[in-house]
Scaffold this active site. Structure first.
Site, PDB file in Angstrom:
ATOM      1  N   GLU A   2      64.043  38.617  70.870  1.00 42.95           N
ATOM      2  CA  GLU A   2      64.597  37.762  70.260  1.00 42.95           C
ATOM      3  C   GLU A   2      65.256  36.916  70.704  1.00 42.95           C
ATOM      4  O   GLU A   2      65.971  37.475  71.421  1.00 42.95           O
ATOM      5  CB  GLU A   2      65.146  38.123  69.054  1.00 42.95           C
ATOM      6  CG  GLU A   2      64.959  36.470  67.602  1.00 42.95           C
ATOM      7  CD  GLU A   2      65.353  37.381  65.983  1.00 42.95           C
ATOM      8  OE1 GLU A   2      65.134  36.359  65.339  1.00 42.95           O
ATOM      9  OE2 GLU A   2      65.225  38.020  65.795  1.00 42.95           O
ATOM     10  N   HIS A  28      61.199  36.000  71.494  1.00 42.30           N
ATOM     11  CA  HIS A  28      59.958  35.353  69.543  1.00 42.30           C
ATOM     12  C   HIS A  28      61.459  34.584  69.138  1.00 42.30           C
ATOM     13  O   HIS A  28      62.291  34.362  68.807  1.00 42.30           O
ATOM     14  CB  HIS A  28      60.668  36.729  68.551  1.00 42.30           C
ATOM     15  CG  HIS A  28      60.436  36.631  67.129  1.00 42.30           C
ATOM     16  ND1 HIS A  28      59.337  36.589  66.786  1.00 42.30           N
ATOM     17  CD2 HIS A  28      61.400  35.905  66.367  1.00 42.30           C
ATOM     18  CE1 HIS A  28      59.061  36.712  66.140  1.00 42.30           C
ATOM     19  NE2 HIS A  28      60.693  36.482  65.033  1.00 42.30           N
ATOM     20  N   ASP A  38      57.941  41.642  76.186  1.00 38.03           N
ATOM     21  CA  ASP A  38      58.117  40.214  76.632  1.00 38.03           C
ATOM     22  C   ASP A  38      56.754  39.832  76.486  1.00 38.03           C
ATOM     23  O   ASP A  38      56.145  38.687  76.245  1.00 38.03           O
ATOM     24  CB  ASP A  38      58.193  40.012  77.749  1.00 38.03           C
ATOM     25  CG  ASP A  38      58.536  38.090  78.209  1.00 38.03           C
ATOM     26  OD1 ASP A  38      59.473  37.093  77.139  1.00 38.03           O
ATOM     27  OD2 ASP A  38      58.289  36.754  79.055  1.00 38.03           O
ATOM     28  N   ASP A  58      63.993  32.153  63.448  1.00 36.76           N
ATOM     29  CA  ASP A  58      63.483  31.851  62.294  1.00 36.76           C
ATOM     30  C   ASP A  58      64.430  30.811  62.186  1.00 36.76           C
ATOM     31  O   ASP A  58      65.195  30.139  63.697  1.00 36.76           O
ATOM     32  CB  ASP A  58      63.707  32.786  61.078  1.00 36.76           C
ATOM     33  CG  ASP A  58      65.198  33.317  60.809  1.00 36.76           C
ATOM     34  OD1 ASP A  58      65.907  33.196  59.807  1.00 36.76           O
ATOM     35  OD2 ASP A  58      66.312  33.357  61.860  1.00 36.76           O
TER      36      ASP A  58
END
Length: 865
Positions: free
Chosen positions: A731, A674, A722, A346
């Site tokens: 992530e 991610h 994956d 993020d």
């Protein structure tokens, strides 16, 4: 580590399909045995994988998810309860059902939608909720295939505050997901990157055979260069596989394209080479430049596909990090908190995770002062990385760490404000954003979250480390770090129990209610930098100073940093009594012995328990390997080096999935970690993560819905996929890559990893006099070998800002913190048993001035006497 990576649920501008039973359209009845697409819809397993945004903290009460929804929100979508990873089939019929109540009462909508921009709505079901629980069920049809749709209950827009509860959420219909069977490739599992010539060479064979198997090592041309028999190991607990192991360590001949053949299977190819990991050192550190916030990323440095404008500097649609307000009701000021690294997948920036990541980069550099194989830091010097700061006479790894440290310093509460000197816990978006999203396109408002004691102590520890490491390169910045460190530590002692909340929206909580380990680490760093008795008293008073700080499942992490203090006291020169230093160092080697025992007990050869596969398991494996590596640096015992080297095999393919978890490294490697920034899997115009990015790794808790549905019932080592949608297993994160960077640097330093040479010299380093602005040191080199030294160069590094001013009986010079002394013509030869003495004068500086732990002569370490 547990982070909640959720998506903001927004109302789409256009509804492609909205259908309900009884709305004039006939539907075939969804069969009662239709597959269920919702995980934990009855909340019997807690809240995961459900998320909330715009509401108060959610909890499970009487078996229901309950939360408080603020009154007066402008729109229904300003607050919600959601579930990602919903599998939808185009044209299929589903029954969407749920139990709901709200006091005093409100209207909600249950929406099936695309979980990222443009948040296209597939179906919408309205419901009126009152004090009595009602059951809502409707049949819906969706127009698009989507393996990762989102179900969100929009609960905003009511005038009054609501207490809302949800239960028995179900979405039955569509197709049952086919059983997920990963492609694990050949049953002979090797390190797909390769092996060091003098290091351990082990492989694992998945087989039904219980008797030993014949194996062959073949060259790239197919010639058999070695052979032998495998060792049966039975059923491996972490993978559930019957396995055997192969040890071909006797092969030391470098070469490319080797393969290992056993049980009719041929492994992926690999190399045997002493420079195997040289590029990994740079790749793993380059990851941090790609994660930088507040600066345009230069494609000429890192690759054109990674070029992008600066993120979060206030250029529309960004709202910027240059003047960020606090979460409402927590402070009345704004701070400039630009810069730093985006934490993970993020766009948030977190002090506790930034702290440990910056520490590990700084520690990677500090190891060059204390470890014999680090070569004095030549491979970590200026212009060794592709950074905009290269060529500034500062080691590049310090330049990269500084980018984060500058951000950490900006997170400190200004003087004159309540809680002055403490550090704000984190800064991130007000609400969750979807995948993918480039930083410069993030439209969300940014908010500072309240200070915490944990964040403040992270700042104190890293800033103290910064003060001593930057002192030889930038005295002003070092002094700024030192002031911030002392201020933060004093503020933490004044406010020792200010904890971050466990929930939150738009970013991970990073909560921690035991900060005794942070106090220990910060006190240790301050003591090592300044040598002050007050800091030493806090170190020795801590329960962590003598307790066992090395956990089996992960020696350390952002929530458990006691081991960092121990490792620092074991390796960084300091003024502790000799017996105390010996005890501390012995605690490191004792922990390393336990990790070696775990490694030898497991058929996949990793220093990690079979039940330890949690969020970020790969970083825990690496951190345990770092303890092994440190034990080698302290003891020169090759068994610890070989353990750290063998642990790397797991990362690069010697595992149940036969996959390298490092992007760009190995025949079959992770590609789709991610990340909002590296969103190629969802948007082909965006890149995959850069080479050298470490995936989080297997996580038996399956805390994201994508993994939960795909991998339910998996054996721990198989609990990984994956896929960009699996934030709990796949992530990227700065503290995982900082661990990889430390280990990669160690691995690259080992070269051929041959026998550890016996020491053939001894050095006495004696300070004979100290006065306010200087000291007098005498150094004696004794030849303890059997052949004469014909010319000698001695090197050591100061801890901080000491400066040599004069030398005699040698050519003495200093670069940064490193002191070099070379023979003169008349004392170049040292016969066996003979010795040479030289002297120097130095200014002590403002920091601690202990004797060095490592002194080398002609590049080899000498015993200290």
């Amino acid at each position: 580590m547990i982070r909640r990576r959720r998506r903001l649920a927004l109302l789409a501008a256009t509804t492609l399909a909205l259908s309900a039973a009884g709305a004039g359209v006939a539907y075939a009845e969804v069969p009662p045995d239709a597959p269920e697409q919702i995980s934990n819809g009855d909340f019997s397993e807690g809240l995961a994988p459900w998320f909330t945004y715009g509401t108060g903290a959610a909890d499970v009460s009487d078996g229901r998810l309950c939360t408080t929804v603020p009154g007066g929100l402008a729109n229904p979508w300003d607050a919600g309860i959601g579930h990602d990873g919903v599998k939808l089939n185009a044209g299929a019929e589903y029954v969407l059902g749920f139990d709901i109540s709200a006091t005093p009462g409100m209207t909600v909508k249950a929406i099936l939608q695309l979980g990222s921009a443009p948040y296209t709505t597939y179906a919408s079901v309205p419901a009126t909720a009152g004090a009595q629980t009602v059951r809502v069920e409707q049949t819906v049809v969706v127009p698009d295939d989507n393996p990762n749709a989102q179900l969100v209950f929009q609960v905003g827009g009511a005038a009054a505050e609501q207490r809302l509860c949800l239960d028995n959420v179900s979405l039955r219909g569509g197709e049952a997901a086919p059983p997920y069977v990963p492609d694990t490739g050949p049953r002979v599992r090797v390190n797909q990157v390769g092996y060091l010539p003098g290091g351990p060479k082990n492989a694992t064979v998945v087989t039904e055979a219980t008797d030993p198997l014949r194996w062959e090592l073949r060259s790239a041309a197919g010639a058999v260069v070695a052979s032998g028999e495998s060792t049966p190991r039975g059923v491996d607990e972490a993978s559930g596989q019957n396995v055997q192991t192969i040890d071909f360590s006797a092969v030391k001949t470098p070469g490319a394209g080797y393969t290992l053949v056993a049980d009719g299977e041929t492994s992926h190819p690999f190399d045997i080479s002493g420079d195997l990991y040289d590029r990994l050192r740079a790749d793993s550190m380059q990851f941090f430049y790609a994660q930088r916030s507040g600066i345009a990323i230069d494609g000429d440095l890192i690759g054109e596909e990674y070029a992008r404008p600066a993120g979060h500097l206030g250029v529309a649609p960004n709202q910027g990090d240059t003047e960020v307000p606090c979460v409402p009701g927590t402070c009345d000021y704004s701070l400039d908190v630009r810069g730093g690294w985006y934490d993970a997948g993020d766009h948030g920036k977190y002090v506790v995770n930034g702290g440990i990541a910056a520490y590990q980069l700084l520690s990677t550099f500090e190891r060059t002062k204390t470890a014999e194989t680090a070569g004095g830091g030549a491979e970590l010097g200026d212009s060794t990385l592709r950074l905009p700061e290269r060529g500034n006479s500062v080691p590049d790894v310090l330049d990269e760490a500084r980018w984060e440290i500058e951000f950490l310093l900006r997170m400190q509460v200004p003087a004159g404000e309540p809680l002055a000197g403490m550090a704000h816990h984190k800064i991130h978006d007000k609400a969750w954003t979807g995948l993918p999203l480039a930083p410069e396109d993030d439209p969300q408002p940014r908010e500072l979250h309240p200070p915490s004691t944990a964040a403040t102590l992270n700042l104190a520890a890293v800033a103290a480390q910064c003060a001593r490491l930057f002192a030889p390169y930038d005295a002003a910045f070092a002094a700024r770090c030192g002031t911030a460190a002392k201020t933060a530590y004093a503020a933490a002692k004044a406010h020792p129990e200010v904890y971050a909340p466990s929930g939150g929206v738009g970013g991970g909580p990073y909560d921690d209610t035991d900060v005794s380990d942070e106090f220990y680490w910060a006190a240790a760093e301050l003591y090592l930098t300044y040598g002050a008795k007050a800091y030493l008293a806090d170190v020795t008073a801590s329960k962590h100073h003598t307790g066992d700080v090395f956990a089996p499942g992960g020696a350390f992490g952002w929530q458990a940093v006691g081991a960092l203090g121990r490792l620092e006291l074991a390796t960084v020169p300091n003024g502790l009594p000799a017996a105390e230093k010996a005890r501390i160092r012995a605690s490191v080697t004792e922990a390393a012995d336990r990790y070696l025992a775990a490694l030898n007990a497991q058929a996949y050869g990793l220093p990690f328990p079979a039940n330890g596969y949690v969020w970020g398991s790969n970083s825990n494996v690496v951190n345990n390997a770092i303890v092994l590596a440190t034990a080698f640096d302290l003891s020169r015992d090759a068994k610890y080096r070989d353990g750290a080297v063998q642990a790397a095999d797991y990362l690069f393919g010697r595992n149940a999935l036969n996959m390298s978890y490092v992007t760009g490294w190995g025949e079959q490697h992770a590609r789709n970690q991610h990340s909002r920034i590296f969103g190629h899997q969802l948007d082909p115009s965006m890149p995959n993560p850069p080479a050298g990015s470490l995936a989080g790794g297997p996580n038996a808790d399956l805390q994201d819905p994508y993994a939960a549905q795909l991998l339910k019932g998996c054996k721990p080592m198989f609990c990984y996929v994956d896929d960009i949608n699996s934030y709990a297993t796949n992530e990227v994160a700065i503290n995982w890559n900082s661990a990889l960077a430390w280990l990669a640097s160690f691995l690259a330093d080992q070269g051929d990893a041959g026998a550890v040479p016996a020491q053939t010299c001894a050095v006495a380093y004696q300070v004979h006099g100290v006065w306010p602005d200087g000291s007098n040191t005498q150094v004696t080199i004794r030849n303890t070998g059997t052949t004469a030294l014909n010319g000698w160069t001695l090197r050591y590094a100061y801890t901080g800002d000491q400066k040599v001013t004069q030398g005699w009986s040698a050519q003495v010079s200093q670069t940064g913190a490193t002191v070099t002394a070379k023979n003169l013509s008349w004392n170049a030869k040292i016969a066996p048993g003979g010795s040479v003495t030289f002297g120097l004068l130095a200014k002590p500086g403002t920091l601690a001035n202990p004797a060095p732990n490592l002194i080398t002569v002609n590049g080899a370490s000498c015993a200290l006497s």
